[in-house]
Design a protein around this motif. Structure first.
Motif, short mmCIF file in Angstrom:
data_model
loop_
_atom_site.label_atom_id
_atom_site.label_comp_id
_atom_site.label_asym_id
_atom_site.label_seq_id
_atom_site.Cartn_x
_atom_site.Cartn_y
_atom_site.Cartn_z
N ILE A 6 -4.06 8.01 -18.58
CA ILE A 6 -3.06 8.91 -19.17
C ILE A 6 -1.65 8.46 -18.78
O ILE A 6 -0.75 8.41 -19.63
N ALA A 7 -1.46 8.10 -17.53
CA ALA A 7 -0.16 7.60 -17.08
C ALA A 7 0.22 6.33 -17.83
O ALA A 7 1.37 6.15 -18.22
N TYR A 8 -0.75 5.43 -18.04
CA TYR A 8 -0.48 4.19 -18.77
C TYR A 8 -0.07 4.47 -20.21
O TYR A 8 0.87 3.87 -20.73
N VAL A 9 -0.77 5.39 -20.86
CA VAL A 9 -0.47 5.71 -22.26
C VAL A 9 0.93 6.30 -22.37
O VAL A 9 1.73 5.91 -23.24
N ILE A 10 1.25 7.25 -21.51
CA ILE A 10 2.59 7.86 -21.54
C ILE A 10 3.65 6.81 -21.26
O ILE A 10 4.69 6.75 -21.93
N TYR A 11 3.40 5.96 -20.27
CA TYR A 11 4.33 4.88 -19.93
C TYR A 11 4.58 3.97 -21.13
O TYR A 11 5.73 3.64 -21.43
N LEU A 12 3.52 3.56 -21.79
CA LEU A 12 3.68 2.67 -22.94
C LEU A 12 4.43 3.35 -24.08
O LEU A 12 5.34 2.74 -24.68
N ILE A 13 4.10 4.59 -24.38
CA ILE A 13 4.78 5.30 -25.47
C ILE A 13 6.27 5.44 -25.18
O ILE A 13 7.12 5.13 -26.03
N LEU A 66 3.83 -6.56 -18.67
CA LEU A 66 3.51 -7.09 -17.34
C LEU A 66 3.57 -6.01 -16.26
O LEU A 66 2.82 -6.06 -15.29
N TYR A 67 4.46 -5.06 -16.44
CA TYR A 67 4.66 -4.02 -15.43
C TYR A 67 3.68 -2.86 -15.59
O TYR A 67 3.68 -1.94 -14.82
N LEU A 68 2.81 -2.94 -16.60
CA LEU A 68 1.86 -1.87 -16.86
C LEU A 68 0.86 -1.70 -15.73
O LEU A 68 0.59 -0.59 -15.29
N SER A 69 0.31 -2.79 -15.28
CA SER A 69 -0.74 -2.68 -14.25
C SER A 69 -0.15 -2.18 -12.93
O SER A 69 0.98 -2.48 -12.59
N GLY A 70 -0.95 -1.44 -12.24
CA GLY A 70 -0.53 -0.92 -10.95
C GLY A 70 -1.66 -1.07 -9.94
O GLY A 70 -2.83 -1.21 -10.29
N ASP A 76 -3.86 12.71 -8.94
CA ASP A 76 -3.58 14.06 -9.42
C ASP A 76 -2.37 14.03 -10.36
O ASP A 76 -1.81 12.97 -10.64
N VAL A 77 -1.97 15.20 -10.83
CA VAL A 77 -0.86 15.30 -11.77
C VAL A 77 0.43 14.83 -11.11
O VAL A 77 1.27 14.18 -11.74
N ARG A 78 0.62 15.13 -9.85
CA ARG A 78 1.80 14.68 -9.13
C ARG A 78 1.86 13.15 -9.12
O ARG A 78 2.91 12.55 -9.30
N GLY A 79 0.72 12.52 -8.94
CA GLY A 79 0.66 11.07 -8.97
C GLY A 79 1.04 10.49 -10.32
O GLY A 79 1.65 9.42 -10.40
N VAL A 80 0.68 11.20 -11.40
CA VAL A 80 1.07 10.76 -12.74
C VAL A 80 2.59 10.74 -12.85
O VAL A 80 3.18 9.75 -13.31
N PHE A 81 3.24 11.81 -12.41
CA PHE A 81 4.71 11.87 -12.49
C PHE A 81 5.36 10.82 -11.59
O PHE A 81 6.36 10.21 -11.97
N GLU A 82 4.82 10.62 -10.41
CA GLU A 82 5.39 9.61 -9.52
C GLU A 82 5.24 8.21 -10.09
O GLU A 82 6.18 7.41 -10.05
N ALA A 83 4.08 7.91 -10.63
CA ALA A 83 3.87 6.58 -11.22
C ALA A 83 4.79 6.38 -12.42
O ALA A 83 5.40 5.32 -12.59
N GLY A 89 11.68 4.16 -14.50
CA GLY A 89 12.96 3.85 -13.87
C GLY A 89 13.24 2.35 -13.86
O GLY A 89 14.35 1.91 -14.16
N VAL A 90 12.23 1.57 -13.54
CA VAL A 90 12.41 0.12 -13.53
C VAL A 90 12.65 -0.39 -14.95
O VAL A 90 13.51 -1.25 -15.18
N VAL A 91 11.92 0.14 -15.92
CA VAL A 91 12.11 -0.27 -17.31
C VAL A 91 13.53 0.06 -17.77
O VAL A 91 14.20 -0.76 -18.41
N LEU A 92 14.03 1.24 -17.42
CA LEU A 92 15.40 1.61 -17.79
C LEU A 92 16.43 0.68 -17.14
O LEU A 92 17.42 0.29 -17.77
#
Length: 138
Positions: A6-13, A66-70, A76-83, A89-92
């Motif tokens: 879920i974090a990956y999908v949100i990150y990519l979108i 390249l930055y997708l993998s972690g 948990d949900v907190r981890g999703v927001f932190e990731a 932030g790095v992408v921006l």
């Protein structure tokens, strides 16, 4: 579905959306700047603008991929927001750095063009002036 996925999908979108938005903004507003830099040559300005946008997409989308993998799995949900906050932030920051680099290079090209235009005298010389006599020390 796993929270990491879920974090990956949100990150990519979000990352791809931001990259497209920044590229379109730079393309639309940079075209006018390029036309000035290239002394009104519209076809060349469009070609350079398109090449810059393609390069921008390639570099930024390559970085996003390249930055997708972690290394960490999201628990948990907190981890999703932190990731997401770290990755986005790095992408921006990378998008901002790419934007500033593009503006810097284009400004250097523009300054060089202005300097070349200023070296040509506005009117042809009318004549010449005889050298003055050397000053004598009194």
């Amino acid at each position: 579905m796993d929270r990491t996925v879920i974090a990956y999908v949100i990150y990519l979108i979000v990352s791809i959306g931001l990259t497209i938005w920044v590229a379109r903004t730079l393309s639309r507003n940079g075209r006018v700047f390029l036309a000035d830099v290239l002394q009104g040559n519209e076809k060349l300005a469009d070609a350079v603008n398109h090449l810059l946008v393609v390069g921008f997409y390639l570099v930024n989308l390559g970085f996003v991929a390249l930055y997708l993998s972690g290394d960490d799995t999201v628990e948990d949900v907190r981890g999703v927001f932190e990731a997401l906050s770290t990755k986005l932030g790095v992408v921006l920051l990378v998008l901002g750095a790419m934007h500033l680099a593009n503006v810097y290079v284009l400004n250097r090209i523009r300054r060089r063009g202005i300097m070349e235009r200023e070296q040509v005298p506005p009117v042809a010389p009318q004549g010449w002036t005889a050298p003055s006599a050397p000053a004598t020390g009194a």
